[in-house]
Scaffold this active site. Structure first.
Site, mmCIF file in Angstrom:
data_model
loop_
_atom_site.group_PDB
_atom_site.id
_atom_site.type_symbol
_atom_site.label_atom_id
_atom_site.label_comp_id
_atom_site.label_asym_id
_atom_site.label_seq_id
_atom_site.Cartn_x
_atom_site.Cartn_y
_atom_site.Cartn_z
ATOM 1 C CE LYS A 271 -3.961 -1.820 2.604
ATOM 2 N NZ LYS A 271 -4.940 -1.675 1.518
ATOM 3 N NE ARG A 345 -10.812 -9.806 -2.135
ATOM 4 C CZ ARG A 345 -11.159 -8.877 -3.025
ATOM 5 N NH1 ARG A 345 -11.332 -9.186 -4.297
ATOM 6 N NH2 ARG A 345 -11.333 -7.624 -2.651
HETATM 7 N N1 BES Z 1 -8.115 -3.718 4.268
HETATM 8 C C1 BES Z 1 -8.263 -3.312 2.919
HETATM 9 C C2 BES Z 1 -9.555 -2.547 2.653
HETATM 10 C C3 BES Z 1 -9.706 -1.222 3.346
HETATM 11 C C4 BES Z 1 -9.345 -0.051 2.718
HETATM 12 C C5 BES Z 1 -10.290 -1.152 4.600
HETATM 13 C C6 BES Z 1 -9.528 1.158 3.341
HETATM 14 C C7 BES Z 1 -10.462 0.079 5.228
HETATM 15 C C8 BES Z 1 -10.085 1.234 4.603
HETATM 16 C C9 BES Z 1 -8.236 -4.534 2.006
HETATM 17 O O1 BES Z 1 -7.464 -5.588 2.436
HETATM 18 C C10 BES Z 1 -7.702 -4.098 0.692
HETATM 19 O O2 BES Z 1 -6.556 -3.742 0.646
HETATM 20 N N2 BES Z 1 -8.516 -4.161 -0.333
HETATM 21 C C11 BES Z 1 -8.117 -3.769 -1.640
HETATM 22 C C12 BES Z 1 -8.698 -4.750 -2.617
HETATM 23 C C13 BES Z 1 -8.175 -4.620 -4.010
HETATM 24 C C14 BES Z 1 -6.690 -4.964 -4.044
HETATM 25 C C15 BES Z 1 -8.947 -5.521 -4.916
HETATM 26 C C16 BES Z 1 -8.664 -2.363 -1.879
HETATM 27 O O3 BES Z 1 -9.724 -2.027 -1.379
HETATM 28 O O4 BES Z 1 -7.961 -1.597 -2.549
HETATM 29 MN MN MN Z 2 -5.460 -5.421 1.840
#
Ligand code: BES
Ligand code: MN
Ligand code: ZN
Length: 497
Positions: A271, A345
């Site tokens: 991230k 997931r």
């Molecule tokens: N934990 C994150 C989602 C999230 C984002 C929760 C902001 C709370 C605030 C999750 O694991 C994630 O990184 N999801 C990705 C999915 C994508 C790679 C398909 C996302 O939301 O960008």
């Molecule tokens: Mn994630």
């Protein structure tokens, strides 16, 4: 902070209700009469309209036994419900918590759709929720920053019914606080093993707690869960919590499954740095499940409920999984991991399968801070609700409404399901293009739900915590504890009432 129910007396501060148009309700009218009309006069001078959450803060009028009067607006009386009373009480507590006042007296009135007893109980609930703080790591608070409020008295006639309800509700408050504490803890303190240890404490309340470690996960074939964990120095934990309170002990339980990523760096699909600290809250689903288990155990719910949480830390590292890896799951299905940041997931795939395999549940509800996309769609107002079962979806929506933890339903369909097909394995963990992100996440989890098992997924990425300038008097800090009240209500509605 003590909560007491009383029929008379004074205090440092008193709070009364007013509705839109600036009308005091009965308790406020009586107080105003005793104060020779000075309260109404001050309301007028302050241009008080009675809008929801508006406060007229009036200093020591003569004739009454209080140092300050808070007239707090409810908005339109016909739209007012139990949650309106909670927020009313919450505003009063927020204003007095560190003000120097030691005793706050709340004088709730009955409302068109809220009985006096209900109003009293909701006032107690709102007061408690608003008093929550997470000060564990603040060693230098100045005296004026520390709570001074010792007691909240709810003043009304006929206190017995309200008091009885409020006593039962304290189990829910404890559950919400447990969830908030877990979400607030920093990720160097709360990691899979330490999280699991905190859940073990629920044994003292009669919850059966089972800790599963990596060796057993290996034997069970939980390759997706282990794959996410393998980049971290902290080994994964899966914790199953069982509350068997129904009259028929063998009755199929409701299974609640929570995403417990104690920190989500994204893994190798790292991230961006800005705001990454928020990812300490990526275990909000697991925290909500833990909070519900605590609440149902404390109030000895007549229901069979199991909570299963998958606890991992998603880190990049020499042993981290790579984009392109293909992992096996407990279900036998294989997953091509194309983005290591779509890790929630992956761990849920094994966790929901385990819950079904082990407990043969009547229904499965999973909670997860799954996608940023749900915040794009719904902001911080509603959690995303996905369900393959109309009854369950409606029951969740109704419970959400009563408890002020809103949900908004989003669709599932075979067309979305196709987006996670891949030539290389049974499925991939992201769609080819970034679209319908929250739905794709839900479709993925659905592939691990057995035929005929009613299932719902709550994407709580926008509701498990709220960003700083967000104002909600009954949820004063970052972590909300979202989901505890909703699920507790669902359990009560479905299995107890
Ligand atoms: N934990 C994150 C989602 C999230 C984002 C929760 C902001 C709370 C605030 C999750 O694991 C994630 O990184 N999801 C990705 C999915 C994508 C790679 C398909 C996302 O939301 O960008
Ligand atoms: Mn994630
Ligand atoms: Zn995550």
């Amino acid at each position: 902070m003590d909560i007491r129910f009383v029929t008379a007396g004074g205090g440092d501060v008193v709070a009364v209700m007013a509705t839109e148009a600036g009308e005091l309700l009965d308790a406020g009218k009586a107080l105003d009469a005793a104060a020779n009309g000075r309260i109404a006069k001050a309301m007028k001078a302050a241009r008080f309209t009675g809008a929801a959450g508006q406060v007229a803060d009036i200093l020591a009028p003569e004739g009454i036994d209080f140092g300050r009067v808070l007239v707090i607006g409810l908005g339109k009386p016909d739209a007012a419900n139990g949650m309106t009373v909670e927020r009313w009480a919450g505003h009063a507590v927020k204003r007095t918590l560190t003000s120097g006042a030691e005793k706050l007296v709340l004088q709730p009135d009955a409302l068109p759709t809220v009985s006096k007893a209900e109003a009293g109980a909701h006032a107690a609930m709102g007061a408690r929720l608003a008093a929550y703080r997470f000060d564990t790591y603040k060693t230098k608070l100045k005296p004026e920053q520390k709570p001074t409020l010792q007691a909240v008295e709810i003043m009304m006639d006929g206190t017995a019914a309200a008091k009885a309800r409020a006593e039962k509700d304290s189990a829910i408050v404890e559950g919400v606080f447990f969830a908030r504490d877990l979400v607030s803890e920093p990720p160097n303190v709360l990691y899979p093993e330490s999280f699991a240890e905190r859940l073990r404490d629920l044994e003292t309340l009669g919850v059966e707690v089972d800790l599963i470690e990596p060796a057993q996960m290996e034997r069970l074939g939980m390759g997706a869960l282990l794959g996410v964990a393998q980049g971290s120095a902290h080994p994964a934990r899966l914790v199953a919590m069982k509350w068997n309170g129904a009259a028929t002990k063998k009755g199929k339980p409701l299974a609640l499954v929570g995403k417990g990523v104690t920190f989500d760096t994204g893994g190798i699909s790292l991230k961006p740095g800005a705001g990454m600290d928020e990812m300490k809250g990526d275990m909000g689903g697991a925290a909500a499940v833990a909070g519900v288990m605590k609440a149902v155990a404390l109030r000895k719910a007549k229901a069979n409920v199991v909570g299963v949480v998958a606890l991992v830390e998603n880190m990049p590292g020499a042993n981290a999984q790579r984009p392109g890896d293909i992992v096996n799951t407990m279900s036998g299905q294989t997953i091509e991991v194309l983005n290591t940041d779509a890790e929630g997931r992956l761990i849920l795939a094994d966790a929901v399968w385990y819950a079904q395999d082990k407990f043969d549940p009547a229904a499965v509800i999973d909670l997860a801070t799954l996608t940023g996309a749900v915040i794009v769609a719904l902001g911080h107002e509603h959690a995303g609700l996905f369900s393959s079962d109309e009854d369950l979806a409606h029951a969740i929506t109704a419970a959400a409404q009563t408890e002020g933890e809103s949900v908004w339903r989003l669709p599932l369909s075979p067309a979305y399901d196709k987006l996670i097909d891949t030539p290389n394995a049974d499925m991939k963990n992201i769609a080819g293009k970034p679209m319908a992100g929250s739905i794709v996440g839900a479709q993925f989890i659905k592939r691990f739900i057995k035929e005929g098992v009613p299932w719902a997924h709550l994407d709580i990425a926008g509701t498990a915590w709220k960003p700083a300038p967000y104002e909600d008097p009954i949820s004063p800090t970052w972590a909300t504890g979202y989901g505890v009240r909703l699920l507790n209500r669902l359990i009560a509605n479905r299995y107890e009432d």
